[in-house]
Design a protein around this motif. Structure first.
Motif, mmCIF file in Angstrom:
data_model
loop_
_atom_site.group_PDB
_atom_site.id
_atom_site.type_symbol
_atom_site.label_atom_id
_atom_site.label_comp_id
_atom_site.label_asym_id
_atom_site.label_seq_id
_atom_site.Cartn_x
_atom_site.Cartn_y
_atom_site.Cartn_z
ATOM 1 N N PHE A 1 -19.398 -43.551 -5.741
ATOM 2 C CA PHE A 1 -19.556 -45.558 -4.965
ATOM 3 C C PHE A 1 -17.445 -45.437 -5.115
ATOM 4 O O PHE A 1 -17.289 -45.041 -5.041
ATOM 5 N N THR B 1 -16.824 -41.308 -9.787
ATOM 6 C CA THR B 1 -18.250 -40.621 -9.927
ATOM 7 C C THR B 1 -18.707 -40.988 -11.084
ATOM 8 O O THR B 1 -17.718 -40.952 -11.952
ATOM 9 N N ARG C 1 -23.816 -40.222 -8.986
ATOM 10 C CA ARG C 1 -23.874 -41.173 -8.271
ATOM 11 C C ARG C 1 -21.848 -40.877 -8.069
ATOM 12 O O ARG C 1 -21.149 -40.966 -8.510
ATOM 13 N N PHE D 1 -19.310 -47.901 -0.203
ATOM 14 C CA PHE D 1 -20.182 -47.035 0.341
ATOM 15 C C PHE D 1 -20.558 -46.649 -1.484
ATOM 16 O O PHE D 1 -20.139 -46.696 -2.450
ATOM 17 N N GLU D 2 -21.688 -46.180 -1.306
ATOM 18 C CA GLU D 2 -22.626 -45.431 -2.236
ATOM 19 C C GLU D 2 -23.056 -44.289 -2.157
ATOM 20 O O GLU D 2 -23.999 -44.085 -0.550
ATOM 21 N N TYR D 3 -23.460 -42.970 -2.608
ATOM 22 C CA TYR D 3 -24.145 -41.661 -1.873
ATOM 23 C C TYR D 3 -24.416 -41.319 -3.803
ATOM 24 O O TYR D 3 -23.897 -41.474 -4.542
ATOM 25 N N VAL D 4 -25.628 -40.896 -3.821
ATOM 26 C CA VAL D 4 -26.522 -40.295 -4.809
ATOM 27 C C VAL D 4 -26.441 -39.049 -4.431
ATOM 28 O O VAL D 4 -27.302 -38.531 -3.868
ATOM 29 N N ASN D 5 -26.698 -37.763 -6.085
ATOM 30 C CA ASN D 5 -26.936 -36.841 -5.378
ATOM 31 C C ASN D 5 -28.513 -36.207 -4.976
ATOM 32 O O ASN D 5 -29.288 -36.613 -6.229
ATOM 33 N N PRO D 6 -28.616 -36.095 -4.355
ATOM 34 C CA PRO D 6 -30.364 -35.901 -4.179
ATOM 35 C C PRO D 6 -30.894 -34.614 -4.596
ATOM 36 O O PRO D 6 -32.436 -34.653 -4.525
ATOM 37 N N LYS E 1 -12.564 -37.666 -2.619
ATOM 38 C CA LYS E 1 -12.780 -38.037 -0.987
ATOM 39 C C LYS E 1 -11.423 -37.321 -0.488
ATOM 40 O O LYS E 1 -9.902 -37.904 -0.718
#
Length: 282
Positions: A226, A218, A224, A236-241, A270
């Motif tokens: 990942f 984190t 972000r 894997f990657e995710y950015v809080n919108p 996760k």
């Protein structure tokens, strides 16, 4: 601090107005968490370092405590920083206010019964003897800098999110995740971005070792999350919108912390589908 069931009903709850940062809900319903106590002037004066005259508004230094309570709230064990930390060895770094020492931002129950803690404002990760309260292992500021989220892995080594603020002998700031041997404090695994300064959060942050060996990270200040393999490859990657601020929450003490809308995340985890079968029952 509360435990809720899949329908959002509160199973149990424990209140402590001075609790902060971290808590562990144990399988038997007990709770291990961090809190603070205000020090008397003489004890507060023993805390060294920090920015002069930056005590809390009431003039006190607040020192960390760790508490272990039963499901009913009965105190089972406690630890106080002022009783067990050497102020000369655990000095506040010069850039930090004196209102909070040493700022424990994670606490973790080890397999051997002892307690692992991350002390941010003195840049230290320590193991506390459950029996005596003394420090029996100390990873100091020559290795970590303003770190977070220390946890124990299956082989007994320690995983740490190392933020990198005020790192020794380096002017460029970058964050990394390190796995440290308890035996000799050597770094046995490390992740940093190939372009190190592009992965950095000055505060908060998390690292979780997953089944199979990957690591979930984190990058908190930028929202972000990942996942990387043992070789450092991102899978894997995710950015809080979602961006928001603290206004309108009746929490004036933190409204100015983010003077702008932010998408920050404190820490992410996760879970495998079998760990949360109630989320997708079909």
């Amino acid at each position: 601090m509360m435990e809720v069931d899949p329908n959002g009903n509160i199973v149990r709850e424990h209140r402590d107005p001075l609790a902060h940062h971290d808590q562990h809900h144990l399988d038997n319903g007990e709770l291990l968490y961090t809190t603070v106590e205000g020090l008397e002037p003489a004890k507060g004066a023993c805390v060294l370092g920090g920015i002069p005259e930056t005590e809390a508004p009431d003039g006190k230094v607040y020192a960390d405590c760790i508490k272990h309570v039963s499901p009913s709230g009965e105190l089972l064990w406690s630890w106080k920083a002022i009783d067990h930390l050497d102020p000369k060895k655990f000095k506040l770094q010069p850039h930090y206010p004196r209102e909070h020492w040493p700022l424990i931002n994670s606490v973790y129950p080890l397999a051997d019964g002892n307690i692992l803690a991350s002390l941010r404002s003195v840049s230290a990760v320590v193991i506390i003897s459950r029996q005596t309260g003394e420090i029996i292992w100390h990873l100091d500021s020559t290795v970590v800098a303003q770190q977070h989220c220390a946890s124990e892995l299956e082989d007994g080594s320690i995983l740490v999110f190392d933020n990198g603020t005020f790192r020794h002998h380096e002017s460029a700031t970058y964050s990394r995740v390190i796995q440290v041997s308890r035996e000799n404090k050597s770094i046995v695994w490390e992740y940093r971005d190939p372009h190190p300064m592009t992965f950095f959060t000055p505060f908060m942050g998390g690292a979780q070792r997953l089944r199979g060996g990957n690591t979930l990270i984190t990058e908190a200040a930028f929202g972000r999350i990942f996942e990387v393999t043992e070789k450092g490859e991102m899978v894997f990657e995710y950015v809080n919108p979602d961006f928001a601020d603290y206004s309108g929450l009746d929490a004036k003490e933190i409204e100015g912390y983010f003077g702008y809308p932010a998408n920050a995340l404190f820490r992410a985890y996760k879970y495998a589908p079998e760990q949360i079968p109630w989320l997708h029952p079909n």
